[in-house]
Design a protein around this motif. Structure first.
Motif, PDB file in Angstrom:
ATOM      1  N   LEU A 228       0.853  -1.198   0.000  1.00  0.00           N
ATOM      2  CA  LEU A 228       0.000   0.000   0.000  1.00  0.00           C
ATOM      3  C   LEU A 228       0.883   1.240   0.000  1.00  0.00           C
ATOM      4  N   PHE A 229       0.501   2.245  -0.792  1.00  0.00           N
ATOM      5  CA  PHE A 229       1.282   3.481  -0.841  1.00  0.00           C
ATOM      6  C   PHE A 229       0.385   4.640  -1.268  1.00  0.00           C
ATOM      7  N   LEU A 230       0.960   5.840  -1.156  1.00  0.00           N
ATOM      8  CA  LEU A 230       0.237   7.065  -1.508  1.00  0.00           C
ATOM      9  C   LEU A 230       1.211   8.047  -2.133  1.00  0.00           C
ATOM     10  N   ASN A 231       0.851   8.537  -3.323  1.00  0.00           N
ATOM     11  CA  ASN A 231       1.585   9.624  -3.992  1.00  0.00           C
ATOM     12  C   ASN A 231       3.045   9.307  -4.279  1.00  0.00           C
ATOM     13  N   LEU A 232       3.323   8.096  -4.711  1.00  0.00           N
ATOM     14  CA  LEU A 232       4.684   7.782  -5.136  1.00  0.00           C
ATOM     15  C   LEU A 232       4.863   8.219  -6.586  1.00  0.00           C
ATOM     16  N   PRO A 233       5.803   9.122  -6.867  1.00  0.00           N
ATOM     17  CA  PRO A 233       5.984   9.587  -8.250  1.00  0.00           C
ATOM     18  C   PRO A 233       6.717   8.552  -9.095  1.00  0.00           C
ATOM     19  N   ALA A 234       6.155   8.267 -10.260  1.00  0.00           N
ATOM     20  CA  ALA A 234       6.780   7.337 -11.195  1.00  0.00           C
ATOM     21  C   ALA A 234       6.802   7.967 -12.579  1.00  0.00           C
ATOM     22  N   SER A 235       7.649   7.437 -13.462  1.00  0.00           N
ATOM     23  CA  SER A 235       7.813   8.040 -14.784  1.00  0.00           C
ATOM     24  C   SER A 235       6.636   7.733 -15.699  1.00  0.00           C
ATOM     25  N   ALA A 236       5.933   6.620 -15.435  1.00  0.00           N
ATOM     26  CA  ALA A 236       4.828   6.235 -16.315  1.00  0.00           C
ATOM     27  C   ALA A 236       3.523   6.840 -15.806  1.00  0.00           C
ATOM     28  N   ASP A 237       2.846   7.601 -16.659  1.00  0.00           N
ATOM     29  CA  ASP A 237       1.584   8.226 -16.265  1.00  0.00           C
ATOM     30  C   ASP A 237       0.524   7.168 -16.024  1.00  0.00           C
ATOM     31  N   LEU A 283      -4.850  15.154   3.474  1.00  0.00           N
ATOM     32  CA  LEU A 283      -3.923  15.877   2.605  1.00  0.00           C
ATOM     33  C   LEU A 283      -4.127  15.591   1.120  1.00  0.00           C
ATOM     34  N   GLY A 284      -4.624  14.415   0.766  1.00  0.00           N
ATOM     35  CA  GLY A 284      -4.836  14.098  -0.645  1.00  0.00           C
ATOM     36  C   GLY A 284      -3.570  14.227  -1.449  1.00  0.00           C
ATOM     37  N   CYS A 285      -3.652  15.018  -2.517  1.00  0.00           N
ATOM     38  CA  CYS A 285      -2.494  15.188  -3.406  1.00  0.00           C
ATOM     39  C   CYS A 285      -1.353  15.960  -2.759  1.00  0.00           C
ATOM     40  N   ASP A 286      -1.619  16.607  -1.623  1.00  0.00           N
ATOM     41  CA  ASP A 286      -0.578  17.381  -0.942  1.00  0.00           C
ATOM     42  C   ASP A 286       0.211  16.547   0.054  1.00  0.00           C
ATOM     43  N   CYS A 287      -0.042  15.266   0.095  1.00  0.00           N
ATOM     44  CA  CYS A 287       0.710  14.393   1.003  1.00  0.00           C
ATOM     45  C   CYS A 287       2.027  13.981   0.354  1.00  0.00           C
ATOM     46  N   ALA A 288       3.082  13.991   1.141  1.00  0.00           N
ATOM     47  CA  ALA A 288       4.379  13.518   0.656  1.00  0.00           C
ATOM     48  C   ALA A 288       4.294  12.026   0.336  1.00  0.00           C
ATOM     49  N   PRO A 289       5.184  11.498  -0.488  1.00  0.00           N
ATOM     50  CA  PRO A 289       5.169  10.065  -0.790  1.00  0.00           C
ATOM     51  C   PRO A 289       5.193   9.236   0.491  1.00  0.00           C
ATOM     52  N   ASP A 398       4.435  16.575   9.112  1.00  0.00           N
ATOM     53  CA  ASP A 398       5.638  16.278   8.312  1.00  0.00           C
ATOM     54  C   ASP A 398       5.271  15.907   6.881  1.00  0.00           C
ATOM     55  N   LEU A 399       4.107  15.291   6.704  1.00  0.00           N
ATOM     56  CA  LEU A 399       3.713  14.800   5.393  1.00  0.00           C
ATOM     57  C   LEU A 399       3.100  15.895   4.511  1.00  0.00           C
ATOM     58  N   ASP A 400       2.712  17.003   5.090  1.00  0.00           N
ATOM     59  CA  ASP A 400       2.037  18.083   4.351  1.00  0.00           C
ATOM     60  C   ASP A 400       3.053  18.842   3.508  1.00  0.00           C
ATOM     61  N   THR A 401       2.987  18.652   2.193  1.00  0.00           N
ATOM     62  CA  THR A 401       3.962  19.310   1.302  1.00  0.00           C
ATOM     63  C   THR A 401       3.691  20.796   1.124  1.00  0.00           C
ATOM     64  N   ARG A 402       2.569  21.298   1.640  1.00  0.00           N
ATOM     65  CA  ARG A 402       2.289  22.725   1.516  1.00  0.00           C
ATOM     66  C   ARG A 402       3.078  23.530   2.537  1.00  0.00           C
ATOM     67  N   ARG A 403       3.625  22.874   3.517  1.00  0.00           N
ATOM     68  CA  ARG A 403       4.406  23.570   4.545  1.00  0.00           C
ATOM     69  C   ARG A 403       5.838  23.752   4.066  1.00  0.00           C
TER      70      ARG A 403
END
Length: 403
Positions: A228-237, A283-289, A398-403
């Motif tokens: 299980l994971f959230l917001n992991l950036p990968a090269s493939a859309d 946080l949705g999309c604003d959560c860090a990986p 810590d997970l909030d990327t807006r900070r």
């Protein structure tokens, strides 16, 4: 049978004296063919037989002492045998030189070890425990040679290209079940893989076995316990949805591993799925990986963490403040180089002060934290456990990327 043979059988043969003959044969087998012998714990039949051979009066004593040379001469003079050893061989066959037999067996087993071409297998068999395992599984040398050949055939194909265990077994060994748990080939292969990773034998649990096979490119129950994971950036859309928790199976991670865009980025790792849900809601999309081990990481979790570490991610781990949580953290920090995330003794004390009502009794055997020697001591002093979810507010910060 001639007269001498018949007399010898009457004096020293028969089932009643088999134990006595075995004791005497063992002395010869160990190279003790002369000198004075003392035999204790003799029964009546054994005492009478020895007394008759030695020309002594019967006795009720439980032991008897005699010189082998004396008995040899008596047997020769009576025309029964040239020596006591000869008499024993006439009755039960040749006496085996045990030392020579052991030396020959050791030479033959060493030849099996030297016939191996796989360096990992040879190193494993050089270890006394490795050769001992081979002996237990094969028992006899011909079977050992066959087993070594089958093990080498499997090891030669590792690491595999994300093949299932049953498929590998069918292709190499002609039997889809030849690598099932408990089979001699699987036992040996896993022992070699484990030895190559740690130099020591490790656990045999189902998840440990799955992870060992997975690390060698072999899939076992590849759809079980996806990660299980959230917001992991990968090269493939489209592989990894933004803002929503997602799962990847071991099958997907091994067959088509994403190219993770995490170089020099913080990737947070938590123990509990509930924290991922809380983070997604807040946080949705604003959560860090964020990656979840879901308790002790299984094969899929370990595969993903390994991929992320290889891709250059800075892994940061947090879990429950209890003994299983510390054990999990030792695995994640030790195997994948993760740094503790609010998981030091000071963090535990601060969490106790802020969440006194949200703790539970700390039970079980203490586990030392490999990154902070004071943490286990502090937990033992307070005897309170804190679940990760109780600390969600601090972790979300810590997970909030807006900070």
């Amino acid at each position: 049978m001639n007269d001498a043979d018949a007399r010898l059988v009457r004096l020293l043969g028969g089932a009643a004296l088999a134990g006595l003959r075995t004791r005497l044969r063992t002395r010869y087998g160990r190279g003790r063919s002369a000198g004075v012998v003392t035999l204790a714990d003799l029964n009546a039949a054994e005492r009478d037989a020895l007394a008759g051979l030695l020309g002594r009066r019967p006795s009720d004593a439980g032991s008897m002492r005699f010189d082998i040379a004396e008995l040899d001469a008596l047997l020769r003079n009576a025309g029964l045998a040239t020596s006591l050893r000869h008499a024993l061989e006439l009755l039960d066959g040749p006496v085996i030189d045990l030392a020579a037999a052991r030396a020959e067996a050791a030479r033959q087993w060493d030849a099996v070890r030297r016939m191996t071409s796989d360096p990992g297998l040879r190193a494993f068999l050089t270890d006394g425990r490795g050769l001992g395992l081979l002996k237990r599984l094969a028992v006899r040398l011909p079977a050992a040679e066959q087993l070594v050949g089958r093990v080498q055939a499997v090891l030669a194909q590792l690491p595999a290209a994300a093949v299932t265990r049953s498929q590998l077994a069918a292709q190499l060994l002609g039997d889809a079940h030849a690598l099932d748990p408990g089979s001699p080939v699987a036992t040996m292969v896993l022992a070699v893989l484990r030895h190559g990773r740690s130099g020591e034998e490790g656990g045999e649990g189902e998840e440990t076995v799955r992870e060992l096979w997975a690390a060698a490119g072999v899939m076992v129950n590849e759809l079980a316990r996806p990660v299980l994971f959230l917001n992991l950036p990968a090269s493939a859309d489209g592989i990894v949805p933004r803002g929503e928790p997602a799962y990847l199976s071991l099958r997907a991670l091994m067959r088509s591993p994403p190219v993770w865009k995490v170089a020099s980025r913080d990737v947070f790792v938590c123990e509990n799925p509930n924290l991922v849900a809380i983070a997604a809601d807040a946080l949705g999309c604003d959560c860090a990986p964020l990656v979840c081990t879901d308790g002790m990481p299984a094969a899929a979790q370990r595969a993903l963490l390994s991929q992320l570490a290889t891709a250059g991610a800075r892994l940061r781990y947090h879990g429950d403040f209890d003994w299983p949580g510390i054990a999990i953290a030792n695995i994640v920090t030790g195997m994948f180089g993760a740094a503790p995330w609010r998981f030091f003794a000071g963090d535990y004390c601060a969490a106790l002060e802020r969440n006194a009502g949200a703790t539970r009794p700390l039970i079980g055997n203490a586990v030392d934290a490999g990154w902070d020697g004071a943490l286990a001591q502090m937990m033992q002093a307070h005897r309170r456990a804190i679940d990760e979810e109780a600390l969600a507010t601090d972790l979300l910060g810590d997970l909030d990327t807006r900070r």
